[in-house]
Scaffold this motif. Structure first.
Motif, PDB file in Angstrom:
ATOM      1  N   ARG A 147       0.829  -1.212   0.000  1.00  0.00           N
ATOM      2  CA  ARG A 147       0.000   0.000   0.000  1.00  0.00           C
ATOM      3  C   ARG A 147       0.859   1.256   0.000  1.00  0.00           C
ATOM      4  O   ARG A 147       0.450   2.296  -0.519  1.00  0.00           O
ATOM      5  N   HIS A 148       2.030   1.171   0.608  1.00  0.00           N
ATOM      6  CA  HIS A 148       2.898   2.337   0.753  1.00  0.00           C
ATOM      7  C   HIS A 148       4.125   2.277  -0.155  1.00  0.00           C
ATOM      8  O   HIS A 148       4.997   3.134  -0.059  1.00  0.00           O
ATOM      9  N   ALA A 149       4.177   1.285  -1.019  1.00  0.00           N
ATOM     10  CA  ALA A 149       5.304   1.151  -1.947  1.00  0.00           C
ATOM     11  C   ALA A 149       5.088   2.040  -3.175  1.00  0.00           C
ATOM     12  O   ALA A 149       3.973   2.508  -3.419  1.00  0.00           O
ATOM     13  N   PRO A 150       6.139   2.275  -3.962  1.00  0.00           N
ATOM     14  CA  PRO A 150       5.987   3.059  -5.202  1.00  0.00           C
ATOM     15  C   PRO A 150       5.291   2.218  -6.273  1.00  0.00           C
ATOM     16  O   PRO A 150       5.915   1.425  -6.968  1.00  0.00           O
ATOM     17  N   SER A 180      14.598  12.384  -2.326  1.00  0.00           N
ATOM     18  CA  SER A 180      14.596  13.385  -1.243  1.00  0.00           C
ATOM     19  C   SER A 180      14.686  12.709   0.117  1.00  0.00           C
ATOM     20  O   SER A 180      15.450  13.136   0.992  1.00  0.00           O
ATOM     21  N   ALA A 181      13.909  11.639   0.297  1.00  0.00           N
ATOM     22  CA  ALA A 181      13.917  10.934   1.578  1.00  0.00           C
ATOM     23  C   ALA A 181      15.280  10.321   1.861  1.00  0.00           C
ATOM     24  O   ALA A 181      15.764  10.334   2.994  1.00  0.00           O
ATOM     25  N   PHE A 182      15.916   9.781   0.806  1.00  0.00           N
ATOM     26  CA  PHE A 182      17.245   9.199   0.976  1.00  0.00           C
ATOM     27  C   PHE A 182      18.252  10.255   1.419  1.00  0.00           C
ATOM     28  O   PHE A 182      19.034  10.043   2.355  1.00  0.00           O
ATOM     29  N   LEU A 183      18.229  11.405   0.762  1.00  0.00           N
ATOM     30  CA  LEU A 183      19.168  12.475   1.087  1.00  0.00           C
ATOM     31  C   LEU A 183      18.896  13.063   2.469  1.00  0.00           C
ATOM     32  O   LEU A 183      19.820  13.478   3.174  1.00  0.00           O
ATOM     33  N   GLU A 184      17.619  13.085   2.844  1.00  0.00           N
ATOM     34  CA  GLU A 184      17.238  13.657   4.136  1.00  0.00           C
ATOM     35  C   GLU A 184      17.229  12.613   5.254  1.00  0.00           C
ATOM     36  O   GLU A 184      16.878  12.915   6.396  1.00  0.00           O
ATOM     37  N   LYS A 185      17.587  11.368   4.900  1.00  0.00           N
ATOM     38  CA  LYS A 185      17.670  10.266   5.865  1.00  0.00           C
ATOM     39  C   LYS A 185      16.364  10.063   6.630  1.00  0.00           C
ATOM     40  O   LYS A 185      16.338   9.987   7.856  1.00  0.00           O
ATOM     41  N   ARG A 186      15.273   9.976   5.864  1.00  0.00           N
ATOM     42  CA  ARG A 186      13.962   9.726   6.447  1.00  0.00           C
ATOM     43  C   ARG A 186      13.240   8.668   5.619  1.00  0.00           C
ATOM     44  O   ARG A 186      13.685   8.311   4.516  1.00  0.00           O
ATOM     45  N   LYS A 187      12.137   8.157   6.129  1.00  0.00           N
ATOM     46  CA  LYS A 187      11.351   7.157   5.410  1.00  0.00           C
ATOM     47  C   LYS A 187      10.548   7.840   4.312  1.00  0.00           C
ATOM     48  O   LYS A 187       9.887   8.853   4.560  1.00  0.00           O
ATOM     49  N   PRO A 188      10.572   7.320   3.080  1.00  0.00           N
ATOM     50  CA  PRO A 188       9.812   7.961   2.007  1.00  0.00           C
ATOM     51  C   PRO A 188       8.305   7.799   2.176  1.00  0.00           C
ATOM     52  O   PRO A 188       7.848   6.798   2.728  1.00  0.00           O
ATOM     53  N   ASP A 189       7.576   8.762   1.682  1.00  0.00           N
ATOM     54  CA  ASP A 189       6.112   8.729   1.713  1.00  0.00           C
ATOM     55  C   ASP A 189       5.620   8.609   0.277  1.00  0.00           C
ATOM     56  O   ASP A 189       5.235   9.599  -0.349  1.00  0.00           O
TER      57      ASP A 189
END
Length: 259
Positions: A199-202, A246-255
């Motif tokens: 559900r939350h995958a690309p 963006s999430a990778f660079l910001e070291k967060r979980k992608p949405d």
């Protein structure tokens, strides 16, 4: 809307639940047509991120072809396969979204073929699959002769198809026929984990991946390298790739939003 299955679309999940418990969810022409329609409906709905197949009860996922209903249809074996089974399997393999099978009970004959057409099978470990076509003098159909050798190789495929023996879910997982076998008491929880992930995958990347793997089954290396190049070019323009980077660079979980 449907007479032989329950269709629910909520929270990004299209749930297709076979509902002919009196015949262990045997595949009548009417049920097959409804399955095909439900999958096509899910394919056309942008809100759907993952499709889940299961069945009511806990004894059977699908007991195979409903031979009585098939005979009553007045169609030949070739016509039944062409008009019903082939569109159903093609719809499942072509939908650009992950299809998960929650195998809550036995899957035999064409019911086994239906399970194997799905992208990920998670089964209760106390159940089994069987390609029992040989027991009535037939070869596996509904796509099984295509999927089996690609999943487990020629030797194992021949042994399972030519004997029609029961394949316990644990063995099916060990030989690569299915992805997961879990204790029955954890089946719902583990299934929810799977569909929550998808559900939350690309979703567009998952769909492109599925198409690429389908193509790889009848392509050579140069063709697949070209396919990869074309898919990456298409995906690099999507919102999910931008979010992922963006999430990778910001070291967060992608949405991921599936687009």
């Amino acid at each position: 809307m449907y007479q032989n299955l329950i269709f629910e679309n909520r929270d990004g999940v299209a749930r297709i639940t076979l509902n002919r418990p009196d015949v262990y969810h045997a595949l009548s022409p009417a049920l097959i047509a409804e399955i095909t329609d439900a999958v096509q409906t899910a394919a056309e709905d942008d809100s759907v991120r993952v499709v889940l197949f299961t069945a009511t009860g806990d004894k059977a996922f699908c007991s195979g072809a409903d031979l009585k209903e098939a005979a009553a249809s007045g169609k030949s074996a070739s016509e039944l396969l062409r008009d019903y089974y082939e569109p159903m399997v093609t719809a499942i393999r072509d939908i650009p979204k992950p299809v998960v099978c929650r195998m809550n009970g036995l899957a035999v004959g064409a019911g086994c073929s239906l399970a194997l057409a799905c992208d990920v099978v998670i089964a209760a470990e106390d159940t089994y699959l069987s390609l029992l076509f040989v027991q009535i003098g037939l070869i596996p159909d509904a796509g099984a002769t295509f999927m089996l050798p690609r999943l487990i190789g020629m030797a194992r495929s021949f042994e399972l198809a030519s004997t029609g023996r029961r394949i316990p879910a644990v063995e099916a997982r060990q030989i690569g026929l299915i992805a997961h076998s879990v204790a029955r008491e954890t089946l719902d929880r583990e299934t929810e984990k799977l569909i929550t992930y998808y559900r939350h995958a690309p979703t567009r990347a998952i769909g492109a991946m599925k198409r690429a793997f389908n193509q790889s089954m009848h392509s050579n290396l140069p063709q697949m390298l070209e396919n990869e190049r074309e898919n990456q070019e298409m995906l690099f323009g999507t919102s999910d790739v931008k979010e992922g980077v963006s999430a990778f660079l910001e070291k967060r979980k992608p949405d991921f939003q599936g687009n």
